[in-house]
Scaffold this motif. Structure first.
Motif, PDB file in Angstrom:
ATOM      1  N   UNK A   1       0.829  -1.204   0.000  1.00 59.20           N
ATOM      2  CA  UNK A   1       0.000   0.000   0.000  1.00 59.20           C
ATOM      3  C   UNK A   1       0.867   1.258   0.000  1.00 59.20           C
ATOM      4  N   UNK A   2       1.956   1.256   0.772  1.00 61.95           N
ATOM      5  CA  UNK A   2       2.809   2.443   0.807  1.00 61.95           C
ATOM      6  C   UNK A   2       3.466   2.666  -0.548  1.00 61.95           C
ATOM      7  N   UNK A   3       3.874   1.605  -1.222  1.00 65.78           N
ATOM      8  CA  UNK A   3       4.453   1.748  -2.558  1.00 65.78           C
ATOM      9  C   UNK A   3       3.438   2.307  -3.531  1.00 65.78           C
TER      10      UNK A   3
ATOM     11  N   UNK B   1       2.739  13.148  -9.242  1.00 67.42           N
ATOM     12  CA  UNK B   1       2.370  14.523  -8.872  1.00 67.42           C
ATOM     13  C   UNK B   1       0.918  14.641  -8.432  1.00 67.42           C
ATOM     14  N   UNK B   2       0.363  13.540  -7.929  1.00 68.06           N
ATOM     15  CA  UNK B   2      -0.989  13.558  -7.398  1.00 68.06           C
ATOM     16  C   UNK B   2      -0.926  13.666  -5.880  1.00 68.06           C
ATOM     17  N   UNK B   3      -1.742  14.527  -5.300  1.00 70.94           N
ATOM     18  CA  UNK B   3      -1.773  14.678  -3.849  1.00 70.94           C
ATOM     19  C   UNK B   3      -2.649  13.612  -3.216  1.00 70.94           C
ATOM     20  N   UNK B   4      -2.376  13.324  -1.949  1.00 70.46           N
ATOM     21  CA  UNK B   4      -3.172  12.360  -1.205  1.00 70.46           C
ATOM     22  C   UNK B   4      -4.358  13.069  -0.562  1.00 70.46           C
ATOM     23  N   UNK B   5      -5.475  12.362  -0.483  1.00 70.37           N
ATOM     24  CA  UNK B   5      -6.591  12.938   0.267  1.00 70.37           C
ATOM     25  C   UNK B   5      -6.345  12.677   1.758  1.00 70.37           C
ATOM     26  N   UNK B   6      -7.250  13.179   2.591  1.00 70.49           N
ATOM     27  CA  UNK B   6      -7.050  13.092   4.042  1.00 70.49           C
ATOM     28  C   UNK B   6      -6.902  11.652   4.519  1.00 70.49           C
ATOM     29  N   UNK B   7      -7.752  10.761   3.999  1.00 67.53           N
ATOM     30  CA  UNK B   7      -7.720   9.364   4.406  1.00 67.53           C
ATOM     31  C   UNK B   7      -6.429   8.681   3.974  1.00 67.53           C
ATOM     32  N   UNK B   8      -5.993   8.944   2.739  1.00 64.37           N
ATOM     33  CA  UNK B   8      -4.757   8.340   2.241  1.00 64.37           C
ATOM     34  C   UNK B   8      -3.546   8.826   3.036  1.00 64.37           C
ATOM     35  N   UNK B   9      -3.521  10.133   3.337  1.00 65.50           N
ATOM     36  CA  UNK B   9      -2.388  10.681   4.073  1.00 65.50           C
ATOM     37  C   UNK B   9      -2.329  10.122   5.494  1.00 65.50           C
ATOM     38  N   UNK B  10      -3.488  10.019   6.142  1.00 68.12           N
ATOM     39  CA  UNK B  10      -3.520   9.435   7.490  1.00 68.12           C
ATOM     40  C   UNK B  10      -3.081   7.977   7.448  1.00 68.12           C
ATOM     41  N   UNK B  11      -3.499   7.249   6.421  1.00 64.09           N
ATOM     42  CA  UNK B  11      -3.087   5.858   6.271  1.00 64.09           C
ATOM     43  C   UNK B  11      -1.593   5.739   6.040  1.00 64.09           C
ATOM     44  N   UNK B  12      -1.038   6.645   5.240  1.00 61.92           N
ATOM     45  CA  UNK B  12       0.401   6.622   4.974  1.00 61.92           C
ATOM     46  C   UNK B  12       1.193   6.881   6.250  1.00 61.92           C
ATOM     47  N   UNK B  13       0.701   7.800   7.080  1.00 62.67           N
ATOM     48  CA  UNK B  13       1.380   8.090   8.348  1.00 62.67           C
ATOM     49  C   UNK B  13       1.476   6.831   9.207  1.00 62.67           C
ATOM     50  N   UNK B  14       0.406   6.055   9.233  1.00 61.02           N
ATOM     51  CA  UNK B  14       0.411   4.813  10.012  1.00 61.02           C
ATOM     52  C   UNK B  14       1.311   3.759   9.370  1.00 61.02           C
ATOM     53  N   UNK B  15       1.294   3.679   8.050  1.00 61.46           N
ATOM     54  CA  UNK B  15       2.124   2.694   7.361  1.00 61.46           C
ATOM     55  C   UNK B  15       3.617   2.942   7.601  1.00 61.46           C
ATOM     56  N   UNK B  16       4.004   4.203   7.698  1.00 62.17           N
ATOM     57  CA  UNK B  16       5.408   4.525   7.934  1.00 62.17           C
ATOM     58  C   UNK B  16       5.916   3.983   9.261  1.00 62.17           C
ATOM     59  N   UNK B  17       4.994   3.713  10.176  1.00 65.30           N
ATOM     60  CA  UNK B  17       5.374   3.249  11.506  1.00 65.30           C
ATOM     61  C   UNK B  17       5.413   1.733  11.625  1.00 65.30           C
ATOM     62  N   UNK B  18       4.939   1.043  10.618  1.00 66.35           N
ATOM     63  CA  UNK B  18       4.876  -0.410  10.698  1.00 66.35           C
ATOM     64  C   UNK B  18       6.268  -1.020  10.542  1.00 66.35           C
ATOM     65  N   UNK B  19       6.596  -1.915  11.459  1.00 66.37           N
ATOM     66  CA  UNK B  19       7.935  -2.493  11.505  1.00 66.37           C
ATOM     67  C   UNK B  19       8.299  -3.241  10.225  1.00 66.37           C
TER      68      UNK B  19
END
Length: 354
Positions: A3-5, A14-32
């Motif tokens: 999903x992060x890829x 050059x497409x921006x993330x919506x609020x849900x995608x950005x919040x999801x990406x923040x959580x994915x960055x923390x996954x071990x």
């Protein structure tokens, strides 16, 4: 493809993330299980595209929710944080922390949120450590510090344990000169959530977007600023007397969107070099000179500029000019010097965690 890829590919396009995608990406960055390479590629792609206020606010909302609560709710409604994003690569003195000391000495509670240096020689934690201030404390010790000094410090890694996974990636990207969204997030995710905020940012283009993001986060009253340095290509993540200043407000100050120089407020203009700092130990010596009235006028006035803005943002002063006058009185009367002695005495008693 993970999903992060997938989100990284969207950013590369050059497409921006919506609020849900950005919040999801923040959580994915923390996954071990997410590799350092995946994290770095995502953060590079986000920075290269350019973060939007929606993306920044979504990250901030996520990390605020995950932060450890320091238990300072009784103080947060009156408190202010004075903080820069870092990342300006100028190597300035610890201006915002010294302004915080003046603000606390003037009776406004300061809940400072910060970290060790990443792109400079002396971050807030380094500076406080050189002053003998313990940088990790329990909630009871933080409350005692606020009651005694109108000041406490929240060491970011202690309140955002999830960031431990990201620190090697942040340092690696910083080493190659790549800033990330985390250069923007620190001031937005103070776990105590003080109602007032004076925030400096490393680039003028971020002043208005960050004010928009902070407005959406519900911060009561504050300013985002960027110091545009004369004769220097870069700028400062502080208000400065070495050039003019781009300002945008949020919350109760949302109507403010302007540029002004220090001379408008009776402050001495200076060359950018006057604002440079050194190691934490060297900056402690400079702090002593500011408190004693022997520091260069431009450096002192830049500190007073920021402290005065903090008084105004926190409602202690009716105008910025009045706030600066209050800050100057605190320094010239010896009240800052006395406060620093109290700070030393408080910490020498072992009140804070060693």
């Amino acid at each position: 493809m993970s999903m992060l890829e997938s989100l990284t590919r969207k950013l590369v396009s050059r497409e921006s993330l919506d609020e849900s995608e950005a919040a999801g990406a923040a959580l994915l960055l923390l996954e071990a299980e997410v590799s350092a390479v995946e994290r770095m590629e995502f953060l590079r792609a986000l920075a290269h595209k350019g973060e939007t206020p929606v993306e920044v606010a979504a990250f901030a909302h996520t990390f605020r929710r995950l932060a450890r609560n320091p238990g300072l709710e009784a103080w947060a409604g009156r408190a202010v944080d004075i903080v820069g994003t870092g990342g300006d690569h100028f190597g300035s003195y610890n201006i915002s922390t010294t302004a915080a000391f003046i603000t606390a000495a003037g009776g406004v509670p300061v809940i400072k949120h910060g970290n060790r240096a990443i792109t400079s020689q002396s971050g807030t934690s380094d500076f406080l450590g050189a002053l003998g201030v313990a940088t990790e404390a329990t909630s009871a010790e933080l409350l005692a510090s606020l009651e005694s000094l109108n000041f406490c410090f929240l060491f970011a890694p202690a309140y955002h344990p999830a960031f431990k996974e990201l620190m090697p990636v942040r340092k690696a990207l910083a080493a190659e000169g790549q800033r990330t969204i985390f250069n923007l997030l620190g001031p937005l995710i103070n776990p105590a959530q003080p109602a007032h905020l004076l925030m400096g940012v490393f680039a003028e283009t971020w002043v208005k977007p960050l004010a928009t993001a902070l407005g959406s986060l519900g911060v009561k009253r504050g300013l985002v600023c960027h110091g545009r340095l004369s004769e220097v290509a870069s700028g400062l993540d502080e208000l400065t007397t070495a050039g003019d200043n781009r300002i945008a407000g949020f919350g109760e100050l949302a109507a403010m969107d302007t540029v002004f120089g220090a001379a408008l407020f009776g402050l001495r203009e200076c060359e950018p070099e006057v604002l440079k700092g050194g190691t934490a130990a060297q900056n402690v010596e400079m702090l002593g000179e500011i408190a004693a009235g022997t520091a260069p006028g431009g450096l002192t006035d830049t500190v007073l500029f920021n402290a005065g803005a903090a008084f105004w943002v926190a409602g202690k002063a009716e105008t910025l000019i009045e706030g600066i006058a209050q800050a100057r009185t605190i320094v010239e009367s010896g009240a800052l010097r006395d406060w620093l002695l109290r700070l030393k005495a408080f910490n020498s008693r072992g009140t804070a965690v060693r």
